[in-house]
Design a protein around this motif. Structure first.
Motif, PDB file in Angstrom:
ATOM      1  N   ASP A   1      -0.722   5.573 -12.465  1.00  0.00           N
ATOM      2  CA  ASP A   1       0.351   5.927 -11.530  1.00  0.00           C
ATOM      3  C   ASP A   1       1.727   5.503 -12.025  1.00  0.00           C
ATOM      4  O   ASP A   1       2.734   6.109 -11.661  1.00  0.00           O
ATOM      5  CB  ASP A   1       0.118   5.257 -10.154  1.00  0.00           C
ATOM      6  CG  ASP A   1      -1.098   5.842  -9.449  1.00  0.00           C
ATOM      7  OD1 ASP A   1      -1.482   6.960  -9.822  1.00  0.00           O
ATOM      8  OD2 ASP A   1      -1.652   5.158  -8.561  1.00  0.00           O
TER       9      ASP A   1
ATOM     10  N   GLN B   1       1.682  -3.574  -9.192  1.00  0.00           N
ATOM     11  CA  GLN B   1       0.721  -3.568  -8.086  1.00  0.00           C
ATOM     12  C   GLN B   1      -0.110  -2.271  -8.057  1.00  0.00           C
ATOM     13  O   GLN B   1      -1.052  -2.166  -7.291  1.00  0.00           O
ATOM     14  CB  GLN B   1       1.456  -3.700  -6.737  1.00  0.00           C
ATOM     15  CG  GLN B   1       2.435  -4.839  -6.659  1.00  0.00           C
ATOM     16  CD  GLN B   1       1.745  -6.187  -6.582  1.00  0.00           C
ATOM     17  OE1 GLN B   1       0.580  -6.273  -6.235  1.00  0.00           O
ATOM     18  NE2 GLN B   1       2.468  -7.236  -6.947  1.00  0.00           N
ATOM     19  N   TYR B   2       0.258  -1.281  -8.860  1.00  0.00           N
ATOM     20  CA  TYR B   2      -0.418   0.030  -8.820  1.00  0.00           C
ATOM     21  C   TYR B   2      -1.279   0.220 -10.070  1.00  0.00           C
ATOM     22  O   TYR B   2      -1.204  -0.588 -10.999  1.00  0.00           O
ATOM     23  CB  TYR B   2       0.626   1.151  -8.732  1.00  0.00           C
ATOM     24  CG  TYR B   2       1.476   1.061  -7.482  1.00  0.00           C
ATOM     25  CD1 TYR B   2       1.140   1.792  -6.345  1.00  0.00           C
ATOM     26  CD2 TYR B   2       2.600   0.237  -7.439  1.00  0.00           C
ATOM     27  CE1 TYR B   2       1.907   1.693  -5.184  1.00  0.00           C
ATOM     28  CE2 TYR B   2       3.366   0.142  -6.293  1.00  0.00           C
ATOM     29  CZ  TYR B   2       3.022   0.874  -5.170  1.00  0.00           C
ATOM     30  OH  TYR B   2       3.774   0.773  -4.038  1.00  0.00           O
ATOM     31  N   THR B   3      -2.024   1.303 -10.075  1.00  0.00           N
ATOM     32  CA  THR B   3      -2.845   1.551 -11.265  1.00  0.00           C
ATOM     33  C   THR B   3      -1.940   2.027 -12.404  1.00  0.00           C
ATOM     34  O   THR B   3      -0.884   2.632 -12.156  1.00  0.00           O
ATOM     35  CB  THR B   3      -3.911   2.641 -11.007  1.00  0.00           C
ATOM     36  OG1 THR B   3      -3.210   3.844 -10.690  1.00  0.00           O
ATOM     37  CG2 THR B   3      -4.845   2.259  -9.873  1.00  0.00           C
TER      38      THR B   3
ATOM     39  N   GLU C   1       0.825  -1.201   0.000  1.00  0.00           N
ATOM     40  CA  GLU C   1       0.000   0.000   0.000  1.00  0.00           C
ATOM     41  C   GLU C   1       0.862   1.254   0.000  1.00  0.00           C
ATOM     42  O   GLU C   1       0.361   2.372  -0.026  1.00  0.00           O
ATOM     43  CB  GLU C   1      -0.917  -0.008   1.231  1.00  0.00           C
ATOM     44  CG  GLU C   1      -2.059  -0.996   1.060  1.00  0.00           C
ATOM     45  CD  GLU C   1      -2.882  -1.161   2.320  1.00  0.00           C
ATOM     46  OE1 GLU C   1      -2.620  -0.445   3.301  1.00  0.00           O
ATOM     47  OE2 GLU C   1      -3.778  -2.012   2.306  1.00  0.00           O
TER      48      GLU C   1
ATOM     49  N   SER D   1       3.411   4.151  -1.364  1.00  0.00           N
ATOM     50  CA  SER D   1       3.463   4.854  -2.646  1.00  0.00           C
ATOM     51  C   SER D   1       4.660   4.344  -3.445  1.00  0.00           C
ATOM     52  O   SER D   1       5.719   4.043  -2.871  1.00  0.00           O
ATOM     53  CB  SER D   1       3.623   6.351  -2.377  1.00  0.00           C
ATOM     54  OG  SER D   1       4.181   6.969  -3.502  1.00  0.00           O
ATOM     55  N   LEU D   2       4.474   4.274  -4.744  1.00  0.00           N
ATOM     56  CA  LEU D   2       5.572   3.770  -5.583  1.00  0.00           C
ATOM     57  C   LEU D   2       6.791   4.696  -5.504  1.00  0.00           C
ATOM     58  O   LEU D   2       7.931   4.264  -5.669  1.00  0.00           O
ATOM     59  CB  LEU D   2       5.092   3.643  -7.038  1.00  0.00           C
ATOM     60  CG  LEU D   2       6.023   2.901  -7.981  1.00  0.00           C
ATOM     61  CD1 LEU D   2       6.237   1.458  -7.559  1.00  0.00           C
ATOM     62  CD2 LEU D   2       5.513   2.945  -9.410  1.00  0.00           C
TER      63      LEU D   2
END
Lengths: 348, 463
Positions: free
Chosen positions: A284, A279-281, A252, A254-255
C-alpha cells in the motif's frame, strides 16, 4: 588635588575591602570543601544502612543522622536511588521516609527569603514526592510575584501529586510557559489523566497538544477513536499532533486520507507521513515511501527508510531501490541505515 | 596654545577612562545580580530534568581540527562522556600538517565511507568521510585546508540534526555542559544561539577526556589569562546576554540553530573572527526578520581549554582575536548608531568599537602622551596621579573583583592557595600583563591595516 587625594583614599579603601572579602571567600571555600569531604565520608558510611532499609525493605534497619552533613548525605543517597530504581515499592519507601523526616527542612527552605533555596526545595519536593507540602505549593502558585522557575516546578509538583487540579493552576500561569515546558508538566501526569484530556478534547489547545505529545511518546492507544476525530480539529497544531500519535499507535484509516501531509511543504509533515506509512502494508505504501526516500530533507529520507526497513522484505526493497534509482542522497541514507549502529561500516 | 592642547588631550583621556570604568561598573553590577540569583541552584536537578530525549533537541557536534593531534582524542572522549540523549560528533580535519587524521582514524578505528554531502554552505573540497567502527556517532571529514570557518561550514553540510554545536579541537566539556546550554533553547524557543563559559585547564588532571582534578598552572602568564577569562566571561557577557546584545559567543563552545545559520550564509570564510562575525549577522537577521529571537550567554556550562604558555603564542592568539574583532566591526559598520538596530547600534556596537577595539590605540596614545609631556614639562603631577589611579581601578581592582566572583562560584574546584595566588597576581596586572596585551592588540590592528590574514597555528602541549 584634593579630588585626587580622595580618589586615592577610595582606591586604598577598595583594596582593603576586596582583601577582606577575599579572606571571607577563603574561609567559606575551606568550610565548603571540608563539608564536601565529610559528606563523601558519610555517604560511604550510611550507604549499607540505606540500602538495607530502602532497597531491601528491612524495617529493622535504622537510618539515623545526627548532623546536618549526615542529613544531606542520606538525601544524596536517596537521590541516587530514585534516579535509577524503577521498583514502585522501593520508591514508595523512599518517598514515605523523606516526607516523614525531610519535609520540615524543605518547608523551612521553601518559606525562606532566598529564591534559590526555594527553587532547590521545590526540586527536592518534586523528586521525593513530598505530599505533605502540597498545600504550600498551591499557596505559592496562587501568588503573582513568583519566578518563572518556581511556577514551572510548582506546576510539575501539582501534576505529579495532585493531577486533577493541575489545569486550574496551569491556566493562570500559561503565559509564562514555553511549549516544551507545558509538555514536561503534562508528562508528569498519569496515563489516565492524559486520556481524560484527549477524550474530552480539551478546549485549551496548548494543553491538548501537550497531552497528544505525551500520548505519542508513551504510545497510549486506548483513545485512538478520539485521536482520529482530532484529525479534523480546527487547530493545525492539534491535527499535526494527532497524526503524530497515529504514527506511533497505528490507525485503521486509509493512508490516502493523510495525503495532504505527503504533499506538504513542511518537511516535518512529510516525515510524519513516512512514519504513519509504516503502519500499513508495504504494497500500500511503497510508492509513497520510495518518493519520500528521495526527499530533499534528511529527516524525511531517514523516516521513509526506517519505515521500509521495518518490513520483512524491506532489505530486498532497499536492494531494488539502490539498483534502480540514481539518487545519491537516497543511496547515502539507505547505506547509513543499513550500516549505522553496527561495527560494519561501508567501505568506499 | 600648547597649554590648551594639553588641557584638551588630558580631558579626553580622563573622560575616556571614566567612561570605561563606568561601563565596567555597570556590567559588574548586572553580572553580580545575575550570578547571585542562580548561585545555589542545585544544578544536578536541572540537568537531570533535561536528560529526556523528547524535550532536548538532537545535536550535531562539530570539532574543527587543524594540527590538533595532541588534543583531539581528549576532546572527542570528553564529548562521548557528555550526558546528552542524542548527538553525532563530526571531526573536521582541516588539512592538518601533523598526524591529526591518522591519530583520529587509528584511535576510533575509523573506516572511509561513502557519504553524500549537501553543499548548502560553501567550503573547500572534501577528500573523504570516515566513520568510527567503535561508535558510529563519530564521523570525520578530511578536507583541504580552508580555515576554521570553512571547516565549520563543511561540518554543517554533513550534519543531520537541526542544532549544531561548535567545539574547538583543544577543548574539554563538562559532562553536563551540552545539556545546560541546550536548556536555553528548550526553555525559550526564540533562542537561536547560545554559548557557554570557557575556562583554562592548563595544570589540571585530564584523563580520557574528563577533568579528574582541577589544578592551576604555576606560570604567571597562564594565571593572568585565567583572571582575564573570568573578567571577560563573568562581567561582560552576562550583562550583554541579559539585554540580548551578545556580540561574541566563543567559537570554543557554542550551540546554534542550523536553520538561521544557513539563512545568514553560514560562517564567513574570509575573516579571522568567524564566531563574532556569525553572531553579528544573526543579530542583523533578528532585527530584519524576527525581533523575538535571542542570542544568549550562559555562565554555568563550562568548556575547558588550553591557554598559550609563552608570550609568542599569546601574541599570535591575541593579535588574531583583535584583528577578527576589527574586521567584524568594520564589515558591519552600518549597525553603528543606526536606530534600526536599537540598543545593538547604540550600546553594544559602540562598546566594542570604542572600548574593546579602539581601546588599545587610546591607551597607547595616553602612554605616549604622558612620556612626551613628561619630557616637555607639559604634564601635571595631578594628571599623572589621576591617570595612574584610574589605570589601577581599571586593571587591578576589576581583576581582583573577578577573582573573588570566580572563587565564590568555583569553590568546589579552587584551593585556598589558588585564590590567593590569583588575587596577588591581579594586583600586578597593570605593570606587566596589561602592557603586553595592549601591544599584542595593537599588532592585531596593524595586521588588519596590512591586510594580513591567517587562522594561525598554536603549539599544543596537550591538556
Amino acid at each position: 588635588m584634593t579630588g585626587i587625594i580622595w580618589l586615592s583614599y577610595g582606591v586604598v579603601a577598595a583594596f582593603i575591602v576586596l582583601f577582606l572579602i577575599t579572606i571571607y571567600v577563603t574561609v567559606d571555600t575551606k568550610k565548603f570543601q571540608k563539608r564536601q569531604r565529610e559528606m563523601a565520608a558519610y555517604v560511604q558510611e550510611h550507604t549499607p544502612a540505606c540500602y538495607a532499609y530502602f532497597v531491601e525493605g528491612n524495617e529493622q534497619q535504622k537510618v539515623i543522622c545526627s548532623t546536618s552533613t549526615e542529613f544531606e548525605a542520606i538525601e544524596t543517597i536517596a537521590e541516587s536511588y530514585i534516579a535509577y530504581v524503577k521498583d514502585d515499592a522501593i520508591l514508595q519507601r523512599i518517598y514515605r521516609y523523606m516526607d516523614a523526616y525531610y519535609s520540615p527542612a524543605y518547608k523551612r527552605q521553601f518559606r525562606g527569603k532566598s529564591r534559590t533555596q526555594r527553587i532547590n526545595a521545590l526540586y527536592q519536593m518534586l523528586d521525593f514526592h513530598i505530599v505533605s507540602l502540597l498545600p504550600e505549593v498551591k499557596k505559592m502558585l496562587a501568588k503573582k510575584n513568583i519566578a518563572r522557575k518556581e511556577r514551572f516546578l510548582g506546576l510539575k509538583i501539582i501534576a505529579t501529586l495532585d493531577e486533577a487540579t493541575t489545569y486550574e493552576f496551569y491556566r493562570h500561569a500559561k503565559k509564562s510557559l514555553a511549549a516544551n515546558q507545558v509538555t514536561m508538566i503534562v508528562n508528569c501526569m498519569s496515563d489516565d489523566m492524559i486520556y481524560d484530556i484527549v477524550d474530552e478534547k480539551h478546549a485549551d489547545t496548548d494543553w491538548l497538544v501537550a497531552a497528544l505529545k505525551v500520548m505519542a511518546k508513551r504510545q497510549l492507544a486506548y483513545s485512538s477513536f478520539i485521536v482520529h476525530e482530532l484529525l479534523y480539529h480546527e487547530n493545525v497544531a492539534v491535527r499535526d499532533e494527532a497524526v503524530n500519535v497515529l504514527s506511533a499507535i497505528g490507525t485503521e484509516k486509509s493512508l490516502a486520507d493523510f495525503e495532504e501531509y505527503f504533499y506538504s511543504e513542511n518537511p516535518e509533515n512529510r516525515m510524519l507521513f513516512a512514519k504513519l506509512a509504516a503502519q500499513y502494508t508495504l504494497d500500500d505504501v511503497q510508492a509513497y515511501l520510495v518518493v519520500l526516500a528521495q526527499d530533499k530533507s534528511f529527516i524525511v529520507r531517514q523516516a521513509a527508510i526506517q519505515a521500509i526497513g521495518q518490513y520483512t522484505n524491506g532489505r530486498a526493497m532497499f536492494e531494488k531501490m539502490l539498483a534502480s534509482i540514481d539518487d545519491a542522497y537516497m543511496h547515502d541514507a539507505i547505506n547509513a541505515y543499513l550500516k549505522g549502529g553496527s561495527a560494519d561500516v561501508a567501505v568506499d | 596654545m600648547w597649554q590648551w592642547i594639553n588641557t584638551i588631550f588630558q580631558t579626553l583621556i580622563l573622560l575616556y577612562m571614566f567612561v570605561v570604568i563606568g561601563v565596567y561598573v555597570i556590567m559588574l553590577l548586572f553580572s553580580l545580580l545575575e550570578l547571585y540569583r542562580g548561585r545555589n541552584i542545585a544544578r544536578e536537578a536541572v540537568d537531570e530534568e533535561l536528560q529526556d530525549i523528547n524535550y532536548v533537541y538532537p545535536l550535531s557536534i562539530l570539532v574543527p581540527a587543524y594540527n590538533e593531534s595532541i588534543n583531539i582524542i581528549n576532546t572527542v572522549q570528553s564529548l562521548l562522556s557528555s550526558r546528552y540523549p542524542e548527538y553525532e560528533i563530526i571531526i573536521i580535519n582541516d588539512g592538518s600538517k601533523d598526524d591529526t587524521l591518522d591519530v583520529a582514524i587509528k584511535h576510533f578505528n575509523m573506516k572511509k565511507i561513502h557519504r553524500v554531502i549537501q553543499t548548502t554552505l560553501p567550503s573547500k573540497e572534501v577528500r573523504g568521510v570516515y566513520q568510527s567502527t567503535i561508535d558510529p556517532r563519530i564521523l570525520l571529514i578530511d578536507k583541504e585546508n580552508g580555515g576554521k570557518a570553512d571547516s565549520l561550514n563543511s561540518g554543517i553540510n554533513l550534519s543531520k540534526y537541526p542544532y549544531f554545536c561548535s567545539i574547538d579541537g583543544d577543548c574539554i566539556l563538562g559532562e553536563n555542559s551540552l545539556v545546560q546550554v541546550m536548556e536555553a533553547f528548550v526553555k525559550d524557543p526564540n533562542v537561536i544561539a547560545a554559548g557557554g563559559n570557557v575556562k583554562i585547564a592548563n595544570g589540571s588532571d585530564i584523563q580520557m577526556g574528563t577533568l579528574m582534578r582541577y589544578g592551576m598552572s604555576d606560570k604567571p602568564l597562564v594565571m593572568m589569562q585565567i583572571i582575564e577569562y573570568f573578567r571577560a566571561f563573568l562581567m561582560g557577557r552576562i550583562t550583554f546576554s541579559r539585554f540580548n546584545m551578545v556580540f561574541i559567543i566563543s567559537g570554543a563552545f557554542s550551540i546554534f540553530a542550523k536553520k538561521e545559520v544557513v539563512e545568514v550564509g553560514g560562517y564567513l570564510r574570509n575573516t579571522i573572527g568567524e564566531d563574532m562575525e556569525l553572531v553579528v549577522r544573526l543579530h542583523r537577521l533578528i532585527r530584519k526578520k524576527d525581533k523575538q529571537k535571542k542570542i544568549k550567554f550562559l555562565p554555568y556550562p563550562v568548556c575547558w581549554t588550553e591557554a598559550p604558555e609563552t608570550y609568542q603564542q599569546l601574541k599570535r592568539q591575541r593579535s588574531r582575536w583583535h584583528q577578527g574583532l576589527i574586521e567584524s566591526l568594520w564589515r558591519n559598520k552600518q549597525i553603528f548608531a543606526n536606530p534600526r538596530y536599537g540598543k545593538l547600534g547604540f550600546i553594544a556596537f559602540p562598546y566594542f568599537l570604542f572600548i574593546e577595539c579602539l581601546g588599545p590605540i587610546i591607551e597607547f596614545t595616553g602612554y605616549l602622551y604622558v612620556i612626551f609631556a613628561f619630557f616637555t614639562g607639559g604634564v601635571y603631577l595631578e594628571f599623572a596621579l589621576l591617570l595612574l589611579l584610574l589605570f589601577v581601578i581599571n586593571g587591578a581592582l576589576f581583576s581582583m573583583v573577578s577573582v573573588i566572583m570566580e572563587s565564590w562560584l568555583m569553590k568546589r574546584y579552587m584551593t585556598v592557595k589558588d585564590i590567593w595566588r590569583l588575587f596577588v597576581l591581579a594586583i600586578t596586572e597593570i605593570f606587566w600583563y596589561k602592557p603586553c596585551t595592549l601591544w599584542f592588540r595593537l599588532l592585531g590592528l596593524w595586521n588588519y591595516a596590512r591586510g594580513k590574514s591567517s587562522w594561525g597555528e598554536m603549539v599544543r602541549k596537550g591538556l
